[in-house]
Design a protein around this motif. Structure first.
Motif, PDB file in Angstrom:
ATOM      1  N   LYS A 128      63.285  21.827  26.246  1.00 51.62           N
ATOM      2  CA  LYS A 128      64.026  20.942  25.341  1.00 51.62           C
ATOM      3  C   LYS A 128      65.030  21.715  24.502  1.00 51.62           C
ATOM      4  O   LYS A 128      66.186  21.283  24.345  1.00 51.62           O
ATOM      5  N   TYR A 129      64.622  22.847  23.942  1.00 54.61           N
ATOM      6  CA  TYR A 129      65.465  23.562  22.986  1.00 54.61           C
ATOM      7  C   TYR A 129      66.250  24.723  23.604  1.00 54.61           C
ATOM      8  O   TYR A 129      67.230  25.175  23.011  1.00 54.61           O
ATOM      9  N   ASP A 130      65.842  25.198  24.758  1.00 57.78           N
ATOM     10  CA  ASP A 130      66.550  26.309  25.408  1.00 57.78           C
ATOM     11  C   ASP A 130      66.463  26.160  26.923  1.00 57.78           C
ATOM     12  O   ASP A 130      65.865  26.984  27.615  1.00 57.78           O
ATOM     13  N   PRO A 131      67.052  25.103  27.472  1.00 56.27           N
ATOM     14  CA  PRO A 131      66.900  24.826  28.904  1.00 56.27           C
ATOM     15  C   PRO A 131      67.499  25.891  29.817  1.00 56.27           C
ATOM     16  O   PRO A 131      67.070  26.029  30.967  1.00 56.27           O
ATOM     17  N   GLU A 132      68.474  26.656  29.307  1.00 51.63           N
ATOM     18  CA  GLU A 132      69.112  27.681  30.143  1.00 51.63           C
ATOM     19  C   GLU A 132      68.557  29.073  29.875  1.00 51.63           C
ATOM     20  O   GLU A 132      69.095  30.067  30.353  1.00 51.63           O
ATOM     21  N   ASN A 133      67.472  29.145  29.106  1.00 58.66           N
ATOM     22  CA  ASN A 133      66.794  30.426  28.845  1.00 58.66           C
ATOM     23  C   ASN A 133      67.705  31.473  28.202  1.00 58.66           C
ATOM     24  O   ASN A 133      67.656  32.660  28.547  1.00 58.66           O
ATOM     25  N   LEU A 134      68.516  31.039  27.257  1.00 56.62           N
ATOM     26  CA  LEU A 134      69.347  31.996  26.531  1.00 56.62           C
ATOM     27  C   LEU A 134      68.485  33.029  25.816  1.00 56.62           C
ATOM     28  O   LEU A 134      68.845  34.209  25.740  1.00 56.62           O
ATOM     29  N   PHE A 135      67.346  32.591  25.286  1.00 57.36           N
ATOM     30  CA  PHE A 135      66.459  33.494  24.551  1.00 57.36           C
ATOM     31  C   PHE A 135      65.370  34.093  25.451  1.00 57.36           C
ATOM     32  O   PHE A 135      64.353  34.575  24.963  1.00 57.36           O
TER      33      PHE A 135
END
Length: 476
Positions: free
Chosen positions: A456-463
């Motif tokens: 939900k909050y980081d769908p592209e796995n930036l973190f």
């Protein structure tokens, strides 16, 4: 195109649009450090001397707006992202090769609200920053045991310390956080606002966003406590451990003790004839109305001490007394496992691996948990292993790069031998080795829910992914 022979940071920077980099530099209130800058070599270093990574850009943020700019730039330019707070995560997650480091170390403000018994802490603050302010009022929140540790990483991964059995994990004392998510939005998360995000941040590490401030509850602690610090020869390990485990059966919550094996340091506080000898020691404290002599006498009398450094001291001094043991630039590999019981096999492993340690600086630590930590339901936060009464940690600490393999192997093999026992399971995010283990060891039955929140909050796995190879997590 990147040129051959350049390090990963230079290569990645060369591939970025020059105009975008210049725009980012001029738009940030703090400092942007690039590989050609004179301070780059210093700023890319972290606490663990084993870590040698080369980011393309280091953004020393002056405030939340800078964090938003940095996260947005990394997302738009498809850059790996690392978050540096205190820089003390043993796996070196505060820095990355060829990416952008969001450095919060300049954001270390602490503000105490004496009436509400809360403290607001910026994301780059250390434990020492917090204790310095809260102890003015005889107050403290439950944090760790080394003052130079960053509050952020410690808290987001759980946070054990001297006050844990009385007041819970560091994250259990959170009222709210401000966090920048992957879309560049700033959220306040608490039990009442963005509750799913608040659930995941408490124990999920830094893979959901960059926390720019924390609001903690405060408790009456200090300014003076009774410290307990006693050393015994390793020949007395069986007796000392037996008495310690008996003590933990009904120990008061206002007292906490960590037992560890080590080699006697070459310091004047210890008999010279004992220098370099294997030892077992106990470190802890008691607070409030407890009589320290009564509380700790069963432990002190378990054998003949070789050194007794106990006595009243300022709480802030207790929090910082181990700082010198963990200097910047030393080489570290720490790995942990939780225990439902401390059996003879566990004690034997502690004894044998202390004898065989390649470095006299290494220790094996047994944490007594339970109390307030265990009273929170396992599914109340992302942190899973709060039901375990003990945690064992192998701390490999050494100086020479040539000894890397021997010390890492020592730590891995020791934990592997403990893991084969029926009483052992799980892992702890602040003592993660090099994040080489399956992630479910850390999150247990909370893993699937954490993945849903992550999507939900980081769908592209930036973190970073919630997986063993994740490198883009908040550091402590």
């Amino acid at each position: 195109m990147a040129q051959v022979g350049k390090h990963p940071g230079e290569k990645a920077l060369a591939e970025l649009p020059g105009g975008a980099v210049r725009s980012f530099e001029t738009g940030i209130g703090g400092n942007v450090i690039l590989p050609a800058d004179p301070e780059y070599e210093r700023e890319r270093q972290v606490w663990n001397g084993m870590i040698d990574k080369y980011p393309a850009i280091i953004a020393r943020c002056a405030g939340t707006a800078d964090v938003v700019s940095a996260v947005t730039f990394a997302r738009e330019q498809d850059l790996p992202l690392a978050v540096r707070c205190g820089g003390h995560n043993v796996a070196g997650t505060a820095v990355c090769d060829g990416g952008l480091v969001v450095d919060l170390s300049a954001m270390h403000g602490v503000r105490v609200d004496r009436e509400r018994r809360t403290v607001r802490v910026e994301g780059g603050a250390t434990l020492g920053d917090v204790d310095r302010e809260t102890q003015l009022f005889g107050l403290a929140t439950a944090l760790g045991a080394v003052s130079e540790t960053g509050v952020a990483g410690l808290t987001l991964n759980g946070g054990y310390g001297h006050l844990s059995r009385q007041y819970g994990l560091a994250m259990d004392n959170l009222r709210s956080v401000d966090v920048v998510t992957a879309d560049g939005q700033v959220h306040t998360a608490s039990a009442d606002r963005n509750a799913d995000l608040f659930w995941g941040l408490r124990g999920g590490g830094g893979t959901l966003g960059v926390v720019t401030s924390f609001e903690f509850d405060l408790h009456e602690v200090g300014p003076e406590v009774d410290a307990f610090f006693v050393w015994f020869h390793a020949d007395d390990m069986a007796d000392v451990m037996t008495r310690f485990l008996e003590w933990t059966d009904d120990a008061p919550r206002e007292a906490g003790v960590l037992v560890f094996t080590a080699h006697v340091p070459e310091l004047e506080e210890f008999p010279e004839e004992m220098w370099g000898e294997p030892a077992i020691a106990m470190l802890g404290s008691s607070r409030g109305d407890l009589e320290a002599d009564d509380v700790f006498e069963p432990l002190r009398s378990s054998a003949t001490p070789t050194a007794d450094l106990s006595g009243p001291m300022a709480y802030a001094d207790l929090q910082s007394m181990l700082d010198e043991d963990y200097p910047d630039g030393l080489r570290y590999y720490w790995k942990s496992i939780f225990l439902t019981d401390v059996t003879d096999e566990v004690v034997d492993i502690m004894d044998r691996y202390t004898e065989s340690a390649p470095s006299a600086l290494s220790t094996i630590d047994l944490w007594h948990l339970g109390g307030a930590v265990a009273e929170v339901p396992q599914d109340a936060t992302a942190f899973w292993h709060r039901d375990k009464p003990y945690m064992l940690n192998f701390e490999a600490n050494w100086e020479d790069e040539a000894d890397d393999d021997a010390n890492v192997t020592w730590g891995r093999e020791g934990i592997a031998e403990v893991a084969a026992l029926a009483v052992a399971s799980g892992s702890y995010g602040n003592f993660p080795g090099m994040n080489e283990d399956p992630v479910k060891l850390r999150f247990g039955d909370n893993y699937e829910r954490l993945l849903e929140i992550k999507s939900k909050y980081d769908p592209e796995n930036l973190f970073g992914t919630i997986a063993p190879s994740a490198s883009n997590s908040a550091d402590n």
